[in-house]
Each structure stands twice: as structure tokens, then as C-alpha cells.
Design an enzyme around this catalytic site. Sequence first.
Site, mmCIF file in Angstrom:
data_model
loop_
_atom_site.group_PDB
_atom_site.id
_atom_site.type_symbol
_atom_site.label_atom_id
_atom_site.label_comp_id
_atom_site.label_asym_id
_atom_site.label_seq_id
_atom_site.Cartn_x
_atom_site.Cartn_y
_atom_site.Cartn_z
ATOM 1 N N ASP A 395 0.875 -1.230 -0.204
ATOM 2 C CA ASP A 395 -0.096 -0.055 -0.115
ATOM 3 C C ASP A 395 0.844 1.206 -0.220
ATOM 4 O OD1 ASP A 395 -2.266 1.458 0.123
ATOM 5 O OD2 ASP A 395 -3.134 0.376 1.695
ATOM 6 N N ASP A 465 -10.692 2.230 -3.568
ATOM 7 C CA ASP A 465 -11.473 1.732 -2.257
ATOM 8 C C ASP A 465 -12.950 1.643 -2.071
ATOM 9 O OD1 ASP A 465 -9.174 1.187 -0.675
ATOM 10 O OD2 ASP A 465 -9.011 3.370 0.109
HETATM 11 C C1 GLA Z 1 -5.733 1.966 1.806
HETATM 12 C C2 GLA Z 1 -6.160 0.699 0.931
HETATM 13 C C3 GLA Z 1 -7.114 0.124 1.773
HETATM 14 C C4 GLA Z 1 -6.772 -0.518 3.216
HETATM 15 C C5 GLA Z 1 -6.234 0.766 3.884
HETATM 16 C C6 GLA Z 1 -5.501 0.224 5.433
HETATM 17 O O1 GLA Z 1 -6.665 2.723 2.038
HETATM 18 O O2 GLA Z 1 -6.601 1.039 -0.172
HETATM 19 O O3 GLA Z 1 -7.554 -1.239 1.139
HETATM 20 O O4 GLA Z 1 -5.694 -1.364 2.971
HETATM 21 O O5 GLA Z 1 -5.532 1.414 3.203
HETATM 22 O O6 GLA Z 1 -5.166 1.446 6.076
#
Ligand code: GLA
Length: 641
Positions: A395, A465
Site C-alpha cells: 500500500d 477503495d
Molecule cells: C488503503 C487501502 C485499503 C486498506 C487501507 C488500510 O486505504 O486502499 O484497502 O488497505 O489502506 O489502512
Amino acid sequence: FREPCMQLMDKYGMSACECYYDSYAIYKGKKKLEGLPATYANTDDEVTSLEVYCKDPHNGLEITLQYSVFEKLDVITRSVKVKNGGADPIELRRLLSACVELDSKDYDMITLYGTWARERHVQRNPLHFGKQLVDSCRGATSHAHNNFIAIVDHKATEDYGDCYGFALCYSGSFVAGCEVNQYEKTRVFSGINPYDFSWHLDLGEEFQAPEVIMVFSASGIGTMSRTFHDVMRNNLTRGKWKDIRRPILINNWEATYFNFDTDKLLDIARESAKAGIEMLVMDDGWFGHRNDDKSSLGDWFVNEDKIKGGLKHLVDEVNKLGLKFGIWFEPEMISPDSELYKAHPDWCIHVPGREKSIARHQYVLDFSRKDVRDYIFNEMYKVLSVNKVDYLKWDFNRNLSEIGSAALPPERQKEVAHRFVLGTYEVMDRLTKAFPDMLLENCSGGGGRFDPGMLYYSPQIWTSDNTDPLERLSIQFGTSMCYPASTMGAHVSASKRAGYDTKANVALWGTFGYELDPNRFTEEESELIKAQVAEYHKYYDVIHYGELYRLISPFENEFRAAWMFVSQDKDEALVTSVVIKRPEDRGFTLRLKGLDPAKYYVDEDDGEIYSGALLMNAGICLDFNGEWDGDSFKKHFKAVK
Ligand code: GLA
């Protein structure tokens, strides 16, 4: 007088450059780009490369223009390398990767814009006199603009018209656009953003610009997209997982956020196993003392208060249930509240002595530094080498600001953003080499770094997301302009709009997985999930290796979206349509595409047989009453042998 591709400053402060042709080479195959992601040839017959060597006799600059032609696809890649072969240092102030001259101004430009949870929406505008461009100066591709653009005929549709697509194999600050001059000619350009960029070239040093993948289609935007899909599937993504079936994963993020422990994860895994889900991914919050997003990035050791019994115990238990195990990392980040920050406050990107902007309570680690990269790689290695980790979600949840490094001299400070990207690529390269069986999925606050550069290291990227299936339609339609289904992370979640059937129909257009707590399912829902898992296996090949046809775009129709996948041999097709908003009309005719007109296809639902010509010219009449927002259907056709 126009947007240049190269700018430099010599020891006299002058920017003049005379670049004369010297020689050339043509060879079969394609060389690697040092330290950078790029397309590759599977066999030397697939690609022919041309290098044109130029020199500036005044300052000794040696310029190599690199072209590779993928003969079976309408693809040319382009890159450029400069070497300081002279007697004095040179400041390279810009080096774009491609510059293409078109003989008219009668085009539209298509770009993919967005924001968090609304990535890669399609924007299309006619060209006008002057410069028009999209860019990022955030040190990452960004949610705001993707580094793909297309220049298409005003009248170009999915099936008609000339289209030129440009996708930059890069994950940092970029610029992509065009300039229409007073003679009505268009210059298209793409490359590293010259804003706040400069590269100090000492004697004998080289600078390699990233590669641009250029696609031409004389038969519309659909063909352009399918060509990008082919080249990305076959000549950009790599590794074991490029060609084998990816496991259906369940990720605990939307089910638990930070609030989980071993028992909770095992509860999820147990229910998932019953449904045939194949892998549990433990998301953010398993390390340091992280219970929210305010701490512990950089402290990659297991929090045994949550992961009771340790990570090995959890992985073993998950494996005993028959599931693979995946884990989340955010390697390029550091929380001020962390052991790492206490020990190394100068390891983040910052301008010494000045305020550092914080975003999501975190700073960005200075990956331009080898010591920082080595430390993070070793910490990750410790976790990954003693536990059986099958998948890693990488990430990246904030962009770079106040870009500076405590480890570089003043004349190299404007190199930091690019060095950062090279550093990230280096760690990803080491990681994929150290753990060749591990599936890597990129992510950046959803789809903030969904670009060809990342696809070289990870064959799939979390698309957004936003897991609402209706909003996902626009995100996935936009993403598909350039990127194939096999790269698009797509999950069924507990989002409120639409039922589980539609959620799955939309998520099937991607890598497919779940992001919810299956313990909250009703019995009926559990049965449905089992059926979806079976569908995923049934349709995997046609979706992942087939050709995509966008039939009704949510950017052009507020009521419905429809798309289909056709197998390469045109023996199989999967058609999906979703109602976005209840239409006034009842029933509609959907004309299919991409089939063989001479073949006969059986509709698996009712056994009816139709010719490909009929399905494409007359279409299928979908006369179902009561189409409501969020309803969807899919139809599977197979050629009659
Ligand atoms: C980001 C990712 C999510 C999740 C969060 C965790 O927003 O896109 O899928 O992994 O971080 O903090």
C-alpha cells in the site's frame, strides 16, 4: 518554440543543444531498461528494436533514442537515454519519453481523472490551440490523473476511428498531453514531469527516461484498449502469477478495519473456507502498536496483543483450514509515532529545518536512500521468510510533499522524487526475486498508483477503495481504457446498494475476491457465495484471457452499463449488464460484439441457439419487467461445435 522533450543547462548556464544524428542499430528483441519497468519480448521474434544515436559535439552529450516495434500488435514503445560524454557536468532539466507529431488538430483528447474512491473517470475534450495536459507533481501517479492519454478522431467511437494511445511505464510525477500550434499540427508528449525536476550528470553518467507504450487503432477506442490489454498481459506483467489462476481472496479490511485479532481472523477464514474462498488477507493493523492510522508504520514486527500466539501460529491455522495467507505492508511510509521514527527522524522525505506536512498521520520514507531501503527490505524479509506468506498487498497511502533528502547534496535535491520511484522499484524487484512464488498486489489508498510501471512488479492492483458496485462501473470502465481485467482488483463487499448477485457480477470483471465478514451472512447468502465462487472458476479464462468489449458505457448512458468478454478463439462469451437507474423503457436490445458472425452460439440459460451475426446485428432482446436500480444479469454463450 514548442513544448520540448529535452532541456539542459551546461556549465555556462546555457540551455542550447545541437543534437546530430550519428548512427543507428536495429536488432531483434528488446533490451531491459536499467532500473526501470518496461515491456519485454517473450521471444526475440516478437519485437524489433531500433536505436538512433545522436551527439552534441559542443558538450559531448550522447543521446540514444530507443524504439521497439511489437509487430503483431499495433504497438511501438519509445524511450530515451542521455549520457554525459563531455568534459563538464550537465544539468538535465527535462527529458520526456515520447514526442509524436500528428498532422492535424482535429482530435479529441481522452484522459482518466478522479479522486480517492472515484478513480479513472473518462474525460474527453476536443483539442484547442495551445497546450493541454494532465500531470502529477505528487511523486506518485495519483488518483487525480492517470498517466495514460489517448488522442482520437472527433468521431471516434468504440468501433470506429483513428486512436493513438500513450501509457507511461512510470509511477512518479508525470506529464502527458499535447500542444496544437498555429499551423494546426499536434505534438503529443509524455514523460517525467519537468516541474521541480533536474538531474546532475557528472562525466560519464547516464540518465534513462521511462518508456512510453504507444498504441494505434484504426478501428476505434475498443481496439486501442484491447491492444493495451494484450501488451500489458503478455509483455509487461511478469512472474509466476502472470499466467496462472489467482486465488479468490477475502480481505478483512472492510469487515474489521483495525479491530481484529487472531480469533476474529480465524472466524473469517473458517467461514470463507466453507464457501470455497482460497486465501485470507490480513490487512492493516497487525504490527507495532497500530490500532488506528496514527502509529507504527515502519515497525514491521507483529503485535502479539492482537495476533495472539504469533504470526506463524495464525498462518498455520489459516493453512490448516485450506486457505493461503496474505499480508498488508506499507513499506514506503513512517509514522511519527513509531520506533523507527524515534531512531531515525531524518529518514523521511523532508526539507531539513522546515515544517513537514503530515497526511493520514504519516510521513513518506526517503526511498532515495539505500540505507533506508535496505532496512525496510530486511524487516520485510524477516516477516516473509519465516512465515508462509502467499500474497502481499503493498500500500501507499499518501503523496510526497516538501520533497528533499537529508542524504543528497544541493545539486541533487531535484533528483529526489525520481530517485524515490527508482528506490521503490528496486525494493519491489528485490522482493519479487526473493519471493518468486508470492503474489504481489499494489494499492495506493485504493487506485492512486494504478499505472503500467507498477504492473511490471505486481500483476494486479487494487482498483479503488470504493466497492459500491454501481460506482465501480464507472471506475472499471475508465480503468479498462488502458488496463486489462486481469490487473483490476475487484471485491464483493457489504456495501449497501445492490444485492450480492450484482456485486459479484461487477467484481467478476477483475481479480475477484471478498471484503466483508462472512459470519454475518444469512444462510441464503452463504449459498450464493458458493455459487459465485464456482462462477469465478467457470468464467476465469474468458475474463482474464479474453477480449473486452464495452457495450454501454456509464459515461454515456445514465440508465445502464453493459460489457462482454469474448475468448480469443471466439468460442465463448460472457455478457453482463447492470441497471444504474431504473429506465423508463421496458426491455431493451443489446447488440453483442466481437463474436464470429459465422458461428452459432448457444445461450446457456435456455438452450436457444443464435448465429454470431444475429447476436451482433439484431442483438438480444432483454424483455424483463421490473428492472430496478442495481439489478443485473449475465449471459453465457458457447459456440456450437
Ligand atoms: C488503503 C487501502 C485499503 C486498506 C487501507 C488500510 O486505504 O486502499 O484497502 O488497505 O489502506 O489502512
